[in-house]
Design an enzyme around this catalytic site. Structure first.
Site: not given
Ligand code: ASP
Length: 341
Positions: A14, A58, A91, A276, A278
Site C-alpha cells: 500500500t 501486494d 500483511d 503458543t 497467544c
Molecule cells: N495488502 C497490502 C500488502 O500487504 C497491505 C499493506 O500494504 O499494508 O501488500
C-alpha cells in the site's frame, strides 16, 4: 563530514500506491521522483537512492524467492550504504523481516522495514511519516556507531525487532505489536532509542544465507479438531517441519489419537515446534499435563517465539541442511534475538 547514505528497496504494498489522476484507481507511486513528491527529504541531507523491484507485489504474494532477491540486493550494496529501508506491504511484513534476520548473519547495519495503512498519495496517509522516520533511523548513529544494527519494523511510533513483531490490526496506523520484546525505539518529538534492548553487532563479516525449505506447515489447534484433519496435515508428502500453534502456555488435547499421530510423525523424522497462539507469553512444556505429553513424545518448545519467526526459522534451518539434532538445538536457541530462553 560524509553524508549518510541510504538505499530504499521498494517491493510493493500500500505504501507505494497513489490515485491515478485520470482513472482514480490505485497505481504504484514513482519513487524515482521521490524528492519531488517529498521535498522535505532534502532537509535531512542524506544520500537516498531507490531500487524498485521489477515486479511490485501486494505482500500476500510474498515468497521465499523474493526474500532471496531482497537479501541479494542488500548484499550487493552492503558496503556502499549506511543503512537500508525496505518498503513492503504490512500483511506479511513480519514474515519477511523474520526471514531477512535469519538470512543476514553478523548484520552490522540497519534494515528497516516499513509500509503504511493508507497509500502515499492520500491526504491522511501514514506513509509519509513512516517513510521519513525509517530513513532517519536507517541513517542514525550513536557515538559514531550504527544506531540500530538489526532487521526492524517501523510503524507509526514504534521501532520493533522484526522477528518479534506481529501484525495485529488491519486498520489502525499502529498495526504491529511485539508481545514478548520491548520496543527498540519510541518515536515522538524525538526518536528515543532503547539501547539496552538493541543487539550489539558481532564484529564478524556479514554472511548471507539464501536457502529455504518450503516443506513446512502451520497446524493451528482448535476445540473440535478432527483426527482426519490432523492425520492428513501431518502426512503431507515431503513435509519436514511443523509449527504447532497450541493453546496458552503450549497446551494441546490429551486424546490418544492426537498424541499417537504426532508421535508417529516425529518417529518418521518430522520436526514439530510448539508455539503458543497467544500474542504474549511463553510455551512452558510440563506446566500442565496437556503439554507434558508433547514434551514426552519429542515436540520442541518454541518458548516465546512468534509464529512468523518460527516459520522463517524452520524454513531457514531446514534449507541450510543442518543435521536433525542441530536443527532441534537451534530451534531452542536465540540465533538473532528471536526467542527468550
Ligand atoms: N495488502 C497490502 C500488502 O500487504 C497491505 C499493506 O500494504 O499494508 O501488500
Amino acid at each position: 563530514m560524509r553524508k549518510p547514505s541510504i538505499l530504499v528497496l521498494y517491493t510493493g504494498g500500500t505504501i507505494g500506491m497513489m490515485k491515478d489522476r485520470n482513472t482514480g484507481s490505485l497505481v504504484p507511486f514513482d519513487f524515482g521522483n521521490i524528492y519531488e513528491h517529498l521535498p522535505v527529504l532534502r532537509t535531512l541531507d542524506y544520500i537516498i537512492d531507490m531500487y524498485s523491484f521489477e515486479n511490485l507485489i501486494d505482500s500476500s504474494n510474498m515468497t521465499p524467492d523474493v526474500w532471496i532477491e531482497m537479501a541479494e540486493k542488500i548484499e550487493e550494496n552492503y558496503e556502499k550504504y549506511d543503512g537500508f529501508v525496505v518498503l513492503h506491504g504490512s500483511d506479511t511484513m513480519a514474515y519477511s523481516a523474520s526471514a531477512l534476520s535469519f538470512m543476514l548473519e553478523n548484520l552490522a547495519k540497519p534494515i528497516i522495514f516499513t509500509g503504511s495503512q493508507l497509500p502515499m498519495g492520500m491526504v491522511r496517509s501514514d506513509a509519509r511519516e513512516n517513510f521519513i522516520t525509517s530513513v532517519e533511523i536507517a541513517a542514525s548513529k550513536v557515538d559514531g556507531e550504527t544506531g540500530v544494527p538489526e532487521v526492524c519494523i517501523l510503524f507509526e511510533n514504534q521501532l520493533l525487532r522484526g522477528n518479534r513483531a506481529t501484525k495485529f490490526n488491519a486498520e489502525n496506523f499502529n498495526a504491529f505489536s511485539s508481545g514478548n520484546y520491548p520496543t527498540l525505539a519510541d518515536v515522538g518529538i524525538k526518536i528515543k532509542y532503547n539501547r539496552e534492548f538493541i543487539m550489539e553487532p558481532t564484529g564478524r563479516p556479514l554472511i548471507v544465507h539464501k536457502k529455504f525449505d518450503r516443506n513446512v506447515g502451520i497446524l493451528k489447534l482448535f476445540p473440535g479438531i478432527t483426527h482426519d484433519f490432523v492425520k492428513h496435515a501431518l502426512s503431507t508428502p515431503g513435509l519436514r517441519g511443523v509449527i504447532l500453534e497450541t493453546f496458552g502456555s503450549g497446551n494441546a488435547p490429551t486424546s490418544e489419537w492426537f498424541l499417537d499421530e504426532l508421535a508417529d510423525a516425529i518417529r518418521k523424522g518430522l520436526i514439530i515446534y510448539n508455539v503458543t497462539q497467544c500474542k504474549s507469553g511463553s510455551v512452558e512444556m510440563g506446566r500442565y499435563e496437556t503439554s507434558l505429553n508433547l514434551d514426552k513424545i519429542g515436540v520442541i518448545s518454541g518458548y516465546d517465539i512468534t509464529t512468523e519467526s518460527a516459520l522463517a526459522k524452520m524454513m531457514y534451518l531446514l534449507g541450510e541442511g543442518f543435521s536433525h539434532s542441530d536443527i532441534k538445538r537451534y530451534l531452542q536457541e536465540s540465533l538473532r534475538g528471536e526467542i527468550t530462553i
